[in-house]
Design an enzyme around this catalytic site. Sequence first.
Site, short mmCIF file in Angstrom:
data_model
loop_
_atom_site.label_atom_id
_atom_site.label_comp_id
_atom_site.label_asym_id
_atom_site.label_seq_id
_atom_site.Cartn_x
_atom_site.Cartn_y
_atom_site.Cartn_z
CE1 TYR A 52 9.85 -35.80 -46.94
CE2 TYR A 52 8.25 -36.20 -45.22
CZ TYR A 52 9.49 -35.74 -45.61
OH TYR A 52 10.37 -35.25 -44.67
CB SER A 215 18.07 -39.10 -40.44
OG SER A 215 17.42 -39.11 -41.69
N GLY A 220 26.16 -40.03 -41.34
CA GLY A 220 26.39 -39.33 -42.59
C GLY A 220 25.09 -38.74 -43.10
CG PHE A 221 22.92 -36.14 -46.53
CD1 PHE A 221 22.14 -35.35 -45.69
CD2 PHE A 221 22.55 -36.27 -47.85
CE1 PHE A 221 21.01 -34.68 -46.18
CE2 PHE A 221 21.43 -35.62 -48.34
CZ PHE A 221 20.66 -34.83 -47.51
CD GLU A 223 28.04 -41.31 -45.45
OE1 GLU A 223 28.82 -42.22 -45.11
OE2 GLU A 223 28.32 -40.11 -45.36
#
Length: 305
Positions: A52, A215, A220-221, A223
Site C-alpha cells: 500500500y 471493498s 464489480g472489481f 468499478e
Amino acid sequence: MRTMKLGSSTLEVPIIAVGCMRIKSLDKVKAEHFVQTALEEGVNFFEHADIYGGGTCEEIFSDAIHMNENIREKIILQSKCGIGKGMFDFSKEHILESVDGSLKRLKTDYLDILLLHRPDALVEPDEVAEAFNILESSGKVRHFGVSNQNPMQIQLLKKSVKQPFVANQLQLSITNANMISQGINVNMENDHAVNRDGSILDYCRLNDITVQPWSPFQYGFFEGVFLGSDKFPELNQKIDEIAEKYEVSNTTIAIAWLLRHPAHMQPIIGTMNTDRLKDCCKASDIYLTREEWYAIYRAAGNVLP
C-alpha cells in the site's frame, strides 16, 4: 463497539477493522485526526499491506498514531505480504523480508496478524512453513492468515504450516455476494449457482476462520460504490427505507447487512472520511431482521430459487 474472537485464536478484536490503504491521501493533521477518531469509536484494529503506497501507508500510519510502546499495547496491527513486482511471491525470503520492512515502517517489534496477500502459483508450502516458524519463534508475528484463497489452496498450505489460519480476507459486498448466492442456488441452472471459490464461506465457518470482507461498498472489481449509484435503484431504495427505520445512514445498513450473517465476519472499512467511519461503526448496534436481510439481498439482483 462489539468485539469478537478472531478465528480460533483468543485475540479479542472489534467487529470492524480500519483498512489503511488510502491513508496516503490524507495530510499529517487529517491522518492524525482520522486515527484518533477510529480509536475513540473503539476500532483499534488497523489493517495494512506492504504494497500500500509502496510501503508509505504503514509509515504514515505509525507517524499519525505517534507509535510508542504505550500506544502499541492498545492497538491491533495486521499486515499482508506476498505481492512482488509483476508477480506473487510466497518464498521464504520474500515473506521474511516483507515482515521486517513492515515492522520497520510501523515502528513496532511485532504484528498481531500476518496474511498472505494473493495466491502464489509457485508456492512451496514448506517454505511458507519455515518462514512462519521463524516469525512465530522470534515473536515478530503472533497470528497468521490468508487473503483471497479458496479451500484447497488453504489445505495445501496446511499440509506444511502448523499455525492455524485465523482469517481469510475476501471480496464481499451486497452486490458481490457470489459466495453467499452459490449456497442458496445449489444445483440450479442460473449464474448465481456457479461455484467460483470452492464454497469458501462454508469452509471458513467449518474451520473457525474469520472472513474479512474487503471493498464492502464496491460493485464489480473496483468499478464503483453501489450506494447512491443509479445502476442500483431498487437496492438503494430498499437500503434507504431500512436506514430510515433505524434512523441511521445507508452506509450503516450496508455494513449491518454483512454483520448480520452468522459467519461473524469482520468487514475491512477503507474510508478515510471520519463521518463515514462513524456511520460504519454504528452498524455494531444494528441487528437486521431476517426479512430485512433477504429484502436487501434480493433488491441487489440476487435471486432465490
